[in-house]
Structure formats: structure tokens, C-alpha cells
Scaffold this motif. Structure first.
Motif, short mmCIF file in Angstrom:
data_model
loop_
_atom_site.label_atom_id
_atom_site.label_comp_id
_atom_site.label_asym_id
_atom_site.label_seq_id
_atom_site.Cartn_x
_atom_site.Cartn_y
_atom_site.Cartn_z
N SER A 171 0.83 -1.21 0.00
CA SER A 171 0.00 0.00 0.00
C SER A 171 0.86 1.25 0.00
O SER A 171 1.82 1.34 0.74
N GLU A 172 0.46 2.19 -0.84
CA GLU A 172 1.08 3.51 -0.80
C GLU A 172 0.08 4.44 -0.12
O GLU A 172 -1.07 4.53 -0.55
N TYR A 173 0.53 5.07 0.94
CA TYR A 173 -0.38 5.98 1.67
C TYR A 173 -0.41 7.33 0.99
O TYR A 173 0.61 7.97 0.85
N GLY B 121 8.79 3.38 -0.75
CA GLY B 121 7.35 3.15 -0.62
C GLY B 121 6.48 3.90 -1.62
O GLY B 121 5.25 3.87 -1.51
N TYR B 122 7.07 4.59 -2.58
CA TYR B 122 6.27 5.30 -3.60
C TYR B 122 6.48 4.66 -4.97
O TYR B 122 7.63 4.43 -5.37
N VAL B 123 5.39 4.41 -5.67
CA VAL B 123 5.48 3.78 -7.00
C VAL B 123 6.22 4.72 -7.95
O VAL B 123 5.92 5.90 -8.04
N GLN B 124 7.21 4.17 -8.63
CA GLN B 124 7.98 4.93 -9.62
C GLN B 124 7.62 4.48 -11.03
O GLN B 124 7.39 5.28 -11.91
N VAL B 125 7.66 3.17 -11.24
CA VAL B 125 7.49 2.61 -12.57
C VAL B 125 6.70 1.31 -12.47
O VAL B 125 6.97 0.51 -11.57
N TYR C 178 4.07 8.00 -18.54
CA TYR C 178 5.02 8.93 -17.90
C TYR C 178 6.18 9.25 -18.84
O TYR C 178 6.51 10.41 -19.08
N HIS C 179 6.80 8.22 -19.39
CA HIS C 179 8.04 8.46 -20.15
C HIS C 179 7.78 9.12 -21.51
O HIS C 179 8.59 9.92 -21.96
N GLU C 180 6.67 8.81 -22.13
CA GLU C 180 6.37 9.50 -23.39
C GLU C 180 6.07 10.97 -23.12
O GLU C 180 6.50 11.85 -23.87
N GLY D 57 13.67 4.78 -18.43
CA GLY D 57 12.54 5.06 -19.33
C GLY D 57 12.66 6.39 -20.07
O GLY D 57 12.34 6.48 -21.27
N THR D 58 13.13 7.40 -19.39
CA THR D 58 13.28 8.72 -20.02
C THR D 58 14.41 8.70 -21.05
O THR D 58 14.28 9.26 -22.14
N ALA D 59 15.48 8.02 -20.72
CA ALA D 59 16.59 7.88 -21.67
C ALA D 59 16.12 7.11 -22.91
O ALA D 59 16.45 7.47 -24.04
N VAL E 203 14.21 16.63 -15.54
CA VAL E 203 14.39 16.23 -14.14
C VAL E 203 13.38 15.13 -13.84
O VAL E 203 12.19 15.40 -13.65
N ASP E 204 13.86 13.91 -13.87
CA ASP E 204 13.01 12.73 -13.66
C ASP E 204 13.26 12.24 -12.25
O ASP E 204 13.94 11.23 -12.03
N SER E 205 12.73 12.98 -11.29
CA SER E 205 13.11 12.76 -9.88
C SER E 205 12.07 11.97 -9.13
O SER E 205 10.94 11.76 -9.58
N THR E 206 12.44 11.58 -7.91
CA THR E 206 11.48 11.05 -6.94
C THR E 206 10.73 12.24 -6.33
O THR E 206 10.93 13.38 -6.72
N ASP E 207 9.92 11.96 -5.32
CA ASP E 207 9.17 13.03 -4.66
C ASP E 207 10.14 13.90 -3.85
O ASP E 207 11.21 13.43 -3.46
N PRO E 208 9.74 15.14 -3.53
CA PRO E 208 10.67 16.03 -2.82
C PRO E 208 11.04 15.56 -1.41
O PRO E 208 12.04 16.02 -0.86
N ASN F 219 10.29 19.06 -15.67
CA ASN F 219 10.53 18.42 -14.36
C ASN F 219 9.29 17.72 -13.82
O ASN F 219 8.16 18.13 -14.07
N GLN F 220 9.52 16.66 -13.06
CA GLN F 220 8.48 15.89 -12.39
C GLN F 220 7.89 16.78 -11.31
O GLN F 220 8.62 17.27 -10.44
N GLN F 221 6.58 17.05 -11.39
CA GLN F 221 6.05 18.06 -10.48
C GLN F 221 4.80 17.63 -9.69
O GLN F 221 3.92 18.45 -9.43
N SER G 149 -1.06 4.04 -12.00
CA SER G 149 -0.43 3.47 -10.80
C SER G 149 0.04 4.53 -9.80
O SER G 149 0.59 4.17 -8.76
N TYR G 150 -0.15 5.80 -10.10
CA TYR G 150 0.26 6.84 -9.15
C TYR G 150 -0.96 7.33 -8.38
O TYR G 150 -2.06 7.39 -8.92
N GLU G 151 -0.74 7.75 -7.16
CA GLU G 151 -1.84 8.23 -6.34
C GLU G 151 -2.59 9.36 -7.07
O GLU G 151 -1.96 10.22 -7.68
N TYR H 242 -3.46 10.93 -11.75
CA TYR H 242 -3.15 12.03 -12.67
C TYR H 242 -1.91 12.73 -12.13
O TYR H 242 -1.79 12.95 -10.93
N TRP H 243 -1.00 13.09 -13.04
CA TRP H 243 0.29 13.64 -12.58
C TRP H 243 0.69 14.83 -13.43
O TRP H 243 0.15 15.02 -14.53
N TYR H 244 1.62 15.62 -12.93
CA TYR H 244 2.01 16.83 -13.65
C TYR H 244 3.52 16.91 -13.87
O TYR H 244 4.31 16.45 -13.03
#
Ligand code: AG3
Length: 290
Positions: free
Chosen positions: A13-15, A55-59, A67-69, A94-96, A162-167, A195-197, A232-234, A237-239
């Protein structure tokens, strides 16, 4: 009792917030605590192999294309002539993989802080990571992204992704004004920063998204946000942020030029490009009121 009945389940589970969690029924394939973060690979019957960091889904195998497209083709369709690409993070590859599909790209420098992520992805997520050992234009460095851009020369890249994890994780320094300022300096006069936002729905991420946007807007003359669906992300929808010294992502969108390249994509297309910059009213309001 049916043959498929199981007496016990393992659920990851991802909270999202204390009252909401996103859960996957899994088999754990691999787990490792590195000096930077906890890497876990799992298998889920719907999403295939899933990678989480702290604990956070990346891929996930099933929806990583979304995400990568979107992180790669949006800036490339604004300037299909991009030659020098810098990817910060993106250890899964994936980004590469997506940026390497452009013949015009002459070099891709990728700076990932945690080598263990790359090695584990090469083993458990070859769908994204295979490119990391096969692409001759790719130059992989295991370094801190903030320190790398600080010492990089002015005007040395046309695109920084910038293909980062969460801050809250090891990617925290990639959400700072200091970092964005160096990105601006290192980019060419027509350079683009993507950048991943985060997401705009849950409080914590929404605050981070607004903070990052505010910082980028102070530095870059053009700073926009665009969104995409990712199952697969909380919140689903992502930005990403799109910032540039010169190009507006809609006015300067070179759709027919991009279409002529003939790249086959599963999510991205020229209509999606335009639509992704259209923001719901509640997102417009939070971005305007900052
Ligand atoms: N990078 C992380 C995106 C944010 C995930 N956050 C979350 N699930 N709460 C993804 C790397 C893909 N190359």
C-alpha cells in the motif's frame, strides 16, 4: 472452494493521506536498502513488475509509457532540433529510452544519484533499463544532480529533464531555487527544462507542486504545467513542469514536424500535447493564487 482460493495475500500500500491508500496485491521480487533509499520490486497481475522507492510507486511495466512519453516527447515536439540532453535522475532508464529515439539527439548525459537503482532495474525492469547499456550516445554518471549542474558549463544543454522522486526523498534538492537557477544557466538560449512536479489532488503534493511552480516562474520567462493520466500513481493524474527561455509549448509546438518523424507512441500525440496544458479550474486557481 475454487481452485484459485488463497488463504493469505500480500498487499503493498502507498499511503496518499492517512485516510486513503493505493494498494496492489503483490509478490515481492527483490528489496534493498541503499545509502539513499529503499528499492523494492514487486509483481502484480495487472501492472506487471512494479518498482517502488521509499514506498512510492515509480514505474510499472503496464503504464510507464504514459510517464516516459509525456516527459520526453512534449519538449522534443517543441524543438525537434534538440541535440544535447541532460537527464537528472531517471535511473530506471525510461526517459533515456524515449529521448534516444530521436536521431537529432547527439548526446544524452544522465546523472543518477543511486547506482543501485540502475543495476536493479537492469535486472528487474529491462523494458525501461535495457537502453542504459546499449545506447552509444548515453553517458551515465552516478553523482548528485544538484552538484552536477552547479559545476556544469553555461549553455551546455538544450534540454534538461528532471526525472526525480518526490521532494521528501533523495530528490529533495531538485526542487530548490538554487537548482533551478543552475538549470537556467546551463541551458542554451532556446533551452527547455521539464521536471516531475507531483499531483494537484492530495494536499502534500499539491503544496510541493505550487512551490516548485512559483520558484521556476521566478527564473524562467515561460513556465507552464502539463498533466497526464497514470493509473499506478496516487490520484491517477500527474504533472510535469515545462519551462523555457524562448519557446511557448503551445505557440511554438511543431506538430507536423514531429509527426513527420514517424515515432510510434502509445499515449503521446499532437492533440494530447495541446490538451495536456489545459488545466482544470481548481488547479488554475491554486497556481494563480500563489
Ligand atoms: N519518478 C517518480 C514520480 C513520482 C512518484 N510519486 C508517487 N507515486 N507518489 C518516476 C521515475 C520514472 N522514470
Amino acid at each position: 472452494m475454487s481452485d484459485s482460493f488463497e488463504w493469505s495475500d500480500i498487499w503493498y500500500s502507498e499511503y496518499c493521506l492517512p485516510g486513503v491508500k493505493l494498494s496492489f496485491k503483490v509478490d515481492v521480487l527483490y528489496s534493498e536498502q541503499t545509502p539513499f533509499q529503499k528499492i523494492v520490486f514487486m509483481k502484480n497481475e495487472v501492472f506487471g513488475t512494479v518498482l517502488t522507492l521509499d514506498g512510492y510507486v515509480q514505474v510499472t511495466e503496464r503504464d510507464e509509457f504514459m510517464y516516459h512519453e509525456m516527459i520526453a516527447h512534449v519538449p522534443m515536439a517543441v524543438n525537434p532540433g534538440i541535440k544535447r540532453v541532460l537527464i537528472i535522475g531517471g535511473g530506471d532508464g525510461g526517459t533515456a529510452r524515449e529521448t534516444a529515439r530521436y536521431k537529432a539527439v547527439e548526446k544524452i548525459d544522465m546523472v543518477e544519484i543511486d547506482e543501485a537503482v540502475v543495476r536493479a532495474c537492469e535486472k528487474y525492469m529491462p523494458q525501461t533499463a535495457a537502453v542504459l547499456s546499449s545506447e552509444p550516445r548515453l553517458n551515465l554518471k552516478f553523482e548528485d544532480g544538484l552538484a552536477f549542474v552547479k559545476s556544469a558549463k553555461d549553455n551546455s544543454y538544450d534540454l534538461i529533464i528532471v526525472d526525480s522522486t518526490d521532494p521528501c526523498g533523495p530528490g529533495g534538492s531538485l526542487f530548490t531555487t538554487d537548482f533551478y537557477r543552475d538549470c537556467y544557466r546551463v541551458l542554451s538560449d532556446d533551452g527547455i527544462l521539464v521536471n516531475q512536479q507531483e499531483n494537484a489532488f492530495y494536499d502534500v503534493e499539491r503544496e510541493e507542486m505550487v512551490k516548485a511552480h512559483r520558484k521556476i516562474k521566478e527564473i524562467f520567462p515561460i513556465a507552464k504545467i502539463y498533466g497526464f493520466n497514470i493509473a499506478s500513481y496516487e490520484s491517477g493524474y500527474w504533472y510535469f513542469g515545462f519551462a523555457s527561455k524562448k519557446y511557448d509549448p503551445i505557440e511554438d509546438h511543431r506538430a507536423s514536424e514531429w509527426e513527420k518523424l514517424g515515432l510510434k507512441t502509445e499515449y503521446y500525440n499532437s492533440d494530447i500535447h495541446k490538451a495536456s496544458f489545459a488545466l482544470p479550474n481548481y488547479v488554475k486557481e491554486i497556481l494563480q493564487s500563489d
